[in-house]
Enzyme design. Structure first.
Site, PDB file in Angstrom:
ATOM      1  CE  LYS A 154      -4.447   1.062   0.176  1.00  0.00           C
ATOM      2  NZ  LYS A 154      -5.602   0.283  -0.300  1.00  0.00           N
TER       3      LYS A 154
HETATM    4  P1  NAD Z   1     -12.824   8.432  -2.513  1.00  0.00           P
HETATM    5  O1  NAD Z   1     -11.811   9.455  -2.186  1.00  0.00           O
HETATM    6  O2  NAD Z   1     -13.267   8.264  -3.914  1.00  0.00           O
HETATM    7  O3  NAD Z   1     -14.157   8.652  -1.637  1.00  0.00           O
HETATM    8  C1  NAD Z   1     -14.168   8.822  -0.258  1.00  0.00           C
HETATM    9  C2  NAD Z   1     -15.438   9.604   0.068  1.00  0.00           C
HETATM   10  O4  NAD Z   1     -15.583   9.695   1.475  1.00  0.00           O
HETATM   11  C3  NAD Z   1     -15.413  11.035  -0.479  1.00  0.00           C
HETATM   12  O5  NAD Z   1     -16.646  11.316  -1.099  1.00  0.00           O
HETATM   13  C4  NAD Z   1     -15.183  11.875   0.762  1.00  0.00           C
HETATM   14  O6  NAD Z   1     -15.749  13.170   0.660  1.00  0.00           O
HETATM   15  C5  NAD Z   1     -15.880  11.037   1.825  1.00  0.00           C
HETATM   16  N1  NAD Z   1     -15.366  11.309   3.164  1.00  0.00           N
HETATM   17  C6  NAD Z   1     -14.119  11.613   3.551  1.00  0.00           C
HETATM   18  N2  NAD Z   1     -14.067  11.806   4.870  1.00  0.00           N
HETATM   19  C7  NAD Z   1     -15.317  11.603   5.332  1.00  0.00           C
HETATM   20  C8  NAD Z   1     -15.910  11.656   6.602  1.00  0.00           C
HETATM   21  N3  NAD Z   1     -15.194  11.966   7.688  1.00  0.00           N
HETATM   22  N4  NAD Z   1     -17.228  11.388   6.712  1.00  0.00           N
HETATM   23  C9  NAD Z   1     -17.955  11.081   5.631  1.00  0.00           C
HETATM   24  N5  NAD Z   1     -17.454  11.032   4.390  1.00  0.00           N
HETATM   25  C10 NAD Z   1     -16.154  11.288   4.243  1.00  0.00           C
HETATM   26  O7  NAD Z   1     -12.233   7.073  -1.913  1.00  0.00           O
HETATM   27  P2  NAD Z   1     -12.639   5.588  -2.308  1.00  0.00           P
HETATM   28  O8  NAD Z   1     -11.701   5.130  -3.356  1.00  0.00           O
HETATM   29  O9  NAD Z   1     -14.106   5.497  -2.520  1.00  0.00           O
HETATM   30  O10 NAD Z   1     -12.211   4.820  -0.968  1.00  0.00           O
HETATM   31  C11 NAD Z   1     -13.078   4.753   0.163  1.00  0.00           C
HETATM   32  C12 NAD Z   1     -12.646   3.593   1.039  1.00  0.00           C
HETATM   33  O11 NAD Z   1     -12.689   2.387   0.270  1.00  0.00           O
HETATM   34  C13 NAD Z   1     -11.223   3.675   1.593  1.00  0.00           C
HETATM   35  O12 NAD Z   1     -11.200   3.064   2.859  1.00  0.00           O
HETATM   36  C14 NAD Z   1     -10.426   2.848   0.612  1.00  0.00           C
HETATM   37  O13 NAD Z   1      -9.238   2.338   1.173  1.00  0.00           O
HETATM   38  C15 NAD Z   1     -11.428   1.754   0.324  1.00  0.00           C
HETATM   39  N6  NAD Z   1     -11.181   1.025  -0.939  1.00  0.00           N
HETATM   40  C16 NAD Z   1     -11.160   1.674  -2.134  1.00  0.00           C
HETATM   41  C17 NAD Z   1     -10.954   0.949  -3.305  1.00  0.00           C
HETATM   42  C18 NAD Z   1     -11.002   1.585  -4.673  1.00  0.00           C
HETATM   43  O14 NAD Z   1     -10.959   0.826  -5.668  1.00  0.00           O
HETATM   44  N7  NAD Z   1     -11.098   2.881  -4.805  1.00  0.00           N
HETATM   45  C19 NAD Z   1     -10.738  -0.434  -3.231  1.00  0.00           C
HETATM   46  C20 NAD Z   1     -10.772  -1.070  -1.995  1.00  0.00           C
HETATM   47  C21 NAD Z   1     -11.005  -0.321  -0.858  1.00  0.00           C
END
Ligand code: NAD
Length: 472
Positions: free
Chosen positions: A108
């Site tokens: 990561k």
């Molecule tokens: P992203 O940046 O696209 O979205 C995150 C969202 O959460 C944003 O809309 C942001 O405004 C919101 N956010 C941030 N802080 C917040 C808070 N305190 N309260 C409420 N909302 C809040 O990120 P993502 O890619 O969707 O990732 C989200 C989670 O999923 C992370 O934990 C990431 O590790 C996990 N994840 C992502 C992927 C991927 O393919 N993108 C894959 C596996 C896991």
């Protein structure tokens, strides 16, 4: 760090969850320790001249386990990224890949930056410089270490990184396989952007296929009509909520974002909320919904399914006892601390754990990597041949029976699979198979009381097998 000082850090929380499972396994002490530890973390501080002065940025790339290579894991952009977090996320990647049988080790990365504070040109220069530092050390490499998007990064950043790698390795024919989650025109694959959200949908569909499991969560019936609250309407949360609403008939009654939460018992139109969020930078002011600037209270609201899809540690010792959802699916990584996990388990809440629930992203990343190495789009060779064979079958049936094949079925049957169809099929198969491997342990071993412990047991056993076959 998590808010409540009584709680372990994110990395310690992952270690506790690992220990909980490993304690139930017959695994030699030395091997157990080897599987648990994070192999290495590289920290880099680099300067980029922007707005007339040099700005120093700090980035990390952790490699948790190289029992299989390349190692794989996203790169996160956030202003509070730190080593503990990156190492916890790298460990989760090891166990996630193992659980869904994706042949990668765990890694990561993170860059401490608020991406919203910089414009696109500036972000490109910062990203290219960060990528340069990682590429120099083979921490971005098609056969060694393959990043992907995570919080705060997406296709755009992956395209810059891939291009940076290609510039520094001009004769590497497999250069495109150095990162995944790229846009289609830069070697990406259909269905990657939405893959993690799609995986959450497939995970819930599979859960609801098992009446016994649904009953364990004190729920009944199918997925249709279930009332859902989602935290984070970013890549993962938006796609999961959209698909669950549009394709499974779920009611999204609450959405929590950075600036607060909105609620409507009649259901919120996900697509419109997302547009509102993109335009206004928050959910405040969305028409027809109740708004609370303290979004976290919605985590405690009654609903059937809670989908934390934003960040880690949001369900912790401070609020776990108030969380009412009988079923929680961890779309984000680590949204429930080890302490909260215990509280919720004692109350009978069923938790579909992160290492399974959000594995859709890495699964489709694996397909993209295979596509890049094979230099051909999935479906290109066989699609029309398959359509022609189906056409022949329909002609034969019509000739034999003297009747017309129903027109609506004909179109569906004649459609040969394109790349996105194959990606969805592969993802669905992966999510179903992995769920079944977890539930076999969940229901098969008296000592295993929950899906998370079951998931870790399946994963650790597979990693241990790989080490054993290497003769370690
Ligand atoms: P992203 O940046 O696209 O979205 C995150 C969202 O959460 C944003 O809309 C942001 O405004 C919101 N956010 C941030 N802080 C917040 C808070 N305190 N309260 C409420 N909302 C809040 O990120 P993502 O890619 O969707 O990732 C989200 C989670 O999923 C992370 O934990 C990431 O590790 C996990 N994840 C992502 C992927 C991927 O393919 N993108 C894959 C596996 C896991």
């Amino acid at each position: 760090m998590f808010e409540n000082q009584a709680e372990p850090s994110f990395r310690d929380s992952v270690n506790l969850m690992f220990d909980q499972a490993a304690d139930l396994m017959d695994i030699p002490k030395g091997l157990r320790e080897k599987i648990k530890v994070c192999n290495s973390t590289y920290t880099v501080r680099f300067g980029v001249k922007l707005r007339g002065e040099i700005h120093t940025f700090t980035g990390y790339r952790s490699v948790h386990s190289e029992h299989m290579e390349p190692v794989k894991g996203g790169i996160r952009y956030a202003d509070n990224v730190h080593q503990d977090e990156v190492e916890a996320l790298a460990a989760l990647m090891t166990f996630k890949c193992s659980l869904v049988e994706v042949p990668f080790g765990g890694s990561k990365g993170g860059l401490r930056i608020d991406p919203r504070a910089w414009d696109e040109d500036e972000l490109e220069r910062i990203t290219r410089r960060f990528a340069y530092e990682l590429i120099k050390r083979d921490l971005i490499h098609p056969s060694q270490n393959v990043p992907a998007p995570d919080m705060g990064t997406g296709e755009r950043e992956m395209a810059w990184m891939a291009d940076q790698y290609a510039r520094m390795n001009t004769t590497d024919i497999d250069a495109r396989a150095c990162v995944t989650g790229k846009p289609r025109n830069a070697g990406g694959i259909a269905g990657r952007v939405e893959a993690t959200g799609r995986g959450v949908q497939y995970a819930l569909r599979e859960f609801f296929r098992h009446k016994e499991d649904v009953a364990a969560a004190n729920l009944s019936g199918g997925l249709g009509g279930k009332r859902i609250i989602v935290q984070g309407l970013g890549n993962v949360g938006y796609h999961a909520a959209k698909f669950l609403q549009e394709e499974d008939g779920c009611r999204i009654i609450g959405i929590i974002e950075r600036d607060g939460g909105i609620y409507s018992d009649d259901g919120l139109p996900v697509e419109e909320v997302r547009e509102h969020l993109v335009t206004n930078g928050g959910v405040h002011g969305f028409p027809g919904a109740a708004y609370d600037p303290n979004g976290a209270v919605l985590l405690e609201q009654e609903c059937d399914i809670l989908v934390p899809a934003a960040l880690e540690g949001v369900i912790n010792l401070n609020n776990a006892a108030n969380v009412k959802a009988p079923l929680i699916i961890e779309a984000a990584n680590g949204p429930i601390t080890a302490g909260a996990d215990r509280v919720l388990r004692d109350r009978g809440t069923v938790i579909i754990p992160d290492l399974y629930a959000n594995a859709g992203g890495v699964t489709v990343s694996y397909f993209e990597w295979v596509k890049n190495l094979s230099h051909i789009r999935f479906g290109r060779m066989g699609r029309r041949w398959e359509e022609a064979r189906h056409g022949l079958l329909i002609d034969g049936l019509e000739q034999m029976t003297g009747k017309q094949f129903p027109e609506n079925l004909k179109t569906l049957f004649l459609h040969g699979p394109g790349e996105v169809d194959l990606v969805r099929s592969g993802l669905d198969d992966t999510m179903r198979t992995a769920y079944q491997s977890m539930r076999e342990v969940w229901h098969g071993k008296e000592v295993v009381k929950d899906l998370r412990t079951a998931a870790y047991i399946v994963s650790i056993e597979r990693v241990a097998d790989t080490y054993r076959s290497k003769g370690l």
